[in-house]
Scaffold this motif. Structure first.
Motif, PDB file in Angstrom:
ATOM      1  N   VAL A  49      60.214 -21.291  27.520  1.00 43.37           N
ATOM      2  CA  VAL A  49      61.235 -20.941  26.523  1.00 43.37           C
ATOM      3  C   VAL A  49      60.757 -19.780  25.655  1.00 43.37           C
ATOM      4  N   VAL A  50      59.537 -19.864  25.170  1.00 45.36           N
ATOM      5  CA  VAL A  50      59.009 -18.813  24.292  1.00 45.36           C
ATOM      6  C   VAL A  50      58.922 -17.487  25.047  1.00 45.36           C
ATOM      7  N   GLN A  51      58.426 -17.513  26.259  1.00 46.87           N
ATOM      8  CA  GLN A  51      58.324 -16.280  27.036  1.00 46.87           C
ATOM      9  C   GLN A  51      59.701 -15.717  27.364  1.00 46.87           C
ATOM     10  N   LEU A  52      60.631 -16.593  27.687  1.00 51.63           N
ATOM     11  CA  LEU A  52      61.982 -16.140  27.988  1.00 51.63           C
ATOM     12  C   LEU A  52      62.660 -15.579  26.743  1.00 51.63           C
ATOM     13  N   LEU A  53      62.434 -16.200  25.599  1.00 53.58           N
ATOM     14  CA  LEU A  53      62.993 -15.674  24.347  1.00 53.58           C
ATOM     15  C   LEU A  53      62.403 -14.309  24.022  1.00 53.58           C
ATOM     16  N   ASP A  54      61.111 -14.158  24.223  1.00 57.25           N
ATOM     17  CA  ASP A  54      60.498 -12.847  23.998  1.00 57.25           C
ATOM     18  C   ASP A  54      61.116 -11.797  24.908  1.00 57.25           C
ATOM     19  N   TYR A  55      61.348 -12.183  26.146  1.00 56.41           N
ATOM     20  CA  TYR A  55      61.961 -11.257  27.099  1.00 56.41           C
ATOM     21  C   TYR A  55      63.401 -10.937  26.685  1.00 56.41           C
ATOM     22  N   LEU A  56      64.143 -11.983  26.308  1.00 51.84           N
ATOM     23  CA  LEU A  56      65.556 -11.802  25.980  1.00 51.84           C
ATOM     24  C   LEU A  56      65.765 -11.116  24.634  1.00 51.84           C
ATOM     25  N   LYS A  57      64.734 -11.054  23.843  1.00 51.91           N
ATOM     26  CA  LYS A  57      64.840 -10.357  22.563  1.00 51.91           C
ATOM     27  C   LYS A  57      65.186  -8.887  22.799  1.00 51.91           C
ATOM     28  N   GLU A  58      64.702  -8.361  23.908  1.00 49.04           N
ATOM     29  CA  GLU A  58      64.891  -6.945  24.217  1.00 49.04           C
ATOM     30  C   GLU A  58      65.967  -6.685  25.275  1.00 49.04           C
ATOM     31  N   THR A  59      66.157  -7.616  26.193  1.00 47.73           N
ATOM     32  CA  THR A  59      67.113  -7.401  27.288  1.00 47.73           C
ATOM     33  C   THR A  59      67.947  -8.653  27.497  1.00 47.73           C
ATOM     34  N   GLN A  60      69.123  -8.485  28.042  1.00 47.43           N
ATOM     35  CA  GLN A  60      69.960  -9.636  28.352  1.00 47.43           C
ATOM     36  C   GLN A  60      69.534 -10.241  29.672  1.00 47.43           C
ATOM     37  N   ARG A 105      71.129 -13.153  23.170  1.00 49.82           N
ATOM     38  CA  ARG A 105      71.360 -11.743  23.483  1.00 49.82           C
ATOM     39  C   ARG A 105      70.312 -10.920  22.750  1.00 49.82           C
ATOM     40  N   PRO A 106      70.070  -9.708  23.208  1.00 56.44           N
ATOM     41  CA  PRO A 106      69.099  -8.856  22.514  1.00 56.44           C
ATOM     42  C   PRO A 106      69.523  -8.660  21.057  1.00 56.44           C
ATOM     43  N   THR A 107      68.546  -8.623  20.180  1.00 60.67           N
ATOM     44  CA  THR A 107      68.855  -8.494  18.764  1.00 60.67           C
ATOM     45  C   THR A 107      69.387  -7.113  18.416  1.00 60.67           C
ATOM     46  N   ASP A 108      68.904  -6.076  19.082  1.00 64.25           N
ATOM     47  CA  ASP A 108      69.372  -4.706  18.849  1.00 64.25           C
ATOM     48  C   ASP A 108      69.433  -4.338  17.368  1.00 64.25           C
ATOM     49  N   GLY A 109      68.567  -4.931  16.575  1.00 68.12           N
ATOM     50  CA  GLY A 109      68.533  -4.597  15.156  1.00 68.12           C
ATOM     51  C   GLY A 109      69.674  -5.180  14.339  1.00 68.12           C
ATOM     52  N   ARG A 110      70.530  -6.002  14.947  1.00 71.91           N
ATOM     53  CA  ARG A 110      71.674  -6.573  14.233  1.00 71.91           C
ATOM     54  C   ARG A 110      71.258  -7.841  13.497  1.00 71.91           C
ATOM     55  N   ASP A 111      71.709  -7.941  12.259  1.00 77.79           N
ATOM     56  CA  ASP A 111      71.348  -9.096  11.434  1.00 77.79           C
ATOM     57  C   ASP A 111      71.909 -10.404  11.982  1.00 77.79           C
ATOM     58  N   ASP A 112      73.144 -10.388  12.478  1.00 74.74           N
ATOM     59  CA  ASP A 112      73.736 -11.620  12.998  1.00 74.74           C
ATOM     60  C   ASP A 112      72.972 -12.132  14.221  1.00 74.74           C
ATOM     61  N   ARG A 113      72.517 -11.226  15.057  1.00 72.36           N
ATOM     62  CA  ARG A 113      71.743 -11.650  16.232  1.00 72.36           C
ATOM     63  C   ARG A 113      70.340 -12.090  15.847  1.00 72.36           C
ATOM     64  N   ARG A 114      69.796 -11.482  14.826  1.00 69.43           N
ATOM     65  CA  ARG A 114      68.490 -11.944  14.328  1.00 69.43           C
ATOM     66  C   ARG A 114      68.608 -13.354  13.779  1.00 69.43           C
ATOM     67  N   ALA A 115      69.709 -13.630  13.077  1.00 75.00           N
ATOM     68  CA  ALA A 115      69.937 -14.975  12.545  1.00 75.00           C
ATOM     69  C   ALA A 115      70.075 -15.985  13.684  1.00 75.00           C
ATOM     70  N   GLU A 116      70.786 -15.629  14.748  1.00 76.81           N
ATOM     71  CA  GLU A 116      70.905 -16.505  15.912  1.00 76.81           C
ATOM     72  C   GLU A 116      69.532 -16.759  16.531  1.00 76.81           C
ATOM     73  N   PHE A 117      68.737 -15.705  16.605  1.00 74.73           N
ATOM     74  CA  PHE A 117      67.402 -15.835  17.173  1.00 74.73           C
ATOM     75  C   PHE A 117      66.544 -16.778  16.324  1.00 74.73           C
ATOM     76  N   ARG A 118      66.637 -16.649  14.998  1.00 74.38           N
ATOM     77  CA  ARG A 118      65.883 -17.547  14.101  1.00 74.38           C
ATOM     78  C   ARG A 118      66.354 -18.995  14.266  1.00 74.38           C
ATOM     79  N   GLU A 119      67.662 -19.193  14.454  1.00 79.26           N
ATOM     80  CA  GLU A 119      68.181 -20.547  14.676  1.00 79.26           C
ATOM     81  C   GLU A 119      67.649 -21.124  15.987  1.00 79.26           C
ATOM     82  N   THR A 120      67.525 -20.278  17.000  1.00 80.67           N
ATOM     83  CA  THR A 120      66.962 -20.721  18.271  1.00 80.67           C
ATOM     84  C   THR A 120      65.504 -21.130  18.099  1.00 80.67           C
TER      85      THR A 120
END
Length: 138
Positions: A49-60, A105-120
């Motif tokens: 999960v952690v490795q996949l999240l790191d990967y998905l942080k940058e790419t879909q 989805r990749p965060t792409d510097g968007r705050d809403d996606r960063r918040a989703e990532f933090r929730e994950t």
């Protein structure tokens, strides 16, 4: 006659003790084996999960190459082991976490996606805590 009866009673008590001792030892070994299997499955799931999240942080995931596919397969394999070994509360959290990872989805510097990532990540922490408690109880 009394000697034979005393020997028979002593032998019976010794045999009962040996049977119960063997049973308790086997049961303890089963619990230790189950604990070890839960730990291995949890480590495999968390790592994937952690490795996949790191990967998905940058790419879909749809842009994935062999690395993402391999990580996704590792996550699914470990999740299957958790299904077989763990209680429903732990399995439910693993399910929720896997669904959450798939929708990342990749965060792409968007705050809403960063918040989703933090929730994950928070869900990952909750899963890890739940698994830790379950392993401690077994």
């Amino acid at each position: 006659m009394e000697n034979i009866l005393a020997v028979a009673i002593g032998a019976a008590i010794g045999l009962i003790g040996a049977v119960f001792g063997s049973w308790f030892t086997a049961r303890r070994q089963d619990r230790m084996w189950l604990r070890e299997q839960k730990l291995k499955a949890g480590i495999g799931f968390n790592t994937a999960v952690v490795q996949l999240l790191d990967y998905l942080k940058e790419t879909q995931l749809s842009d994935d190459g062999p690395g993402a596919n391999e990580l996704a397969n590792q996550m699914q394999e470990a999740r299957s082991a958790l299904y077989l070994l763990c209680a429903s509360d732990t399995v439910d959290l693993a399910d929720a976490l896997a669904r959450r990872v798939w929708s990342t989805r990749p965060t792409d510097g968007r705050d809403d996606r960063r918040a989703e990532f933090r929730e994950t990540l928070d869900l990952l922490r909750r899963f890890t805590h739940q698994l830790r408690q379950e392993i401690a109880r077994s």
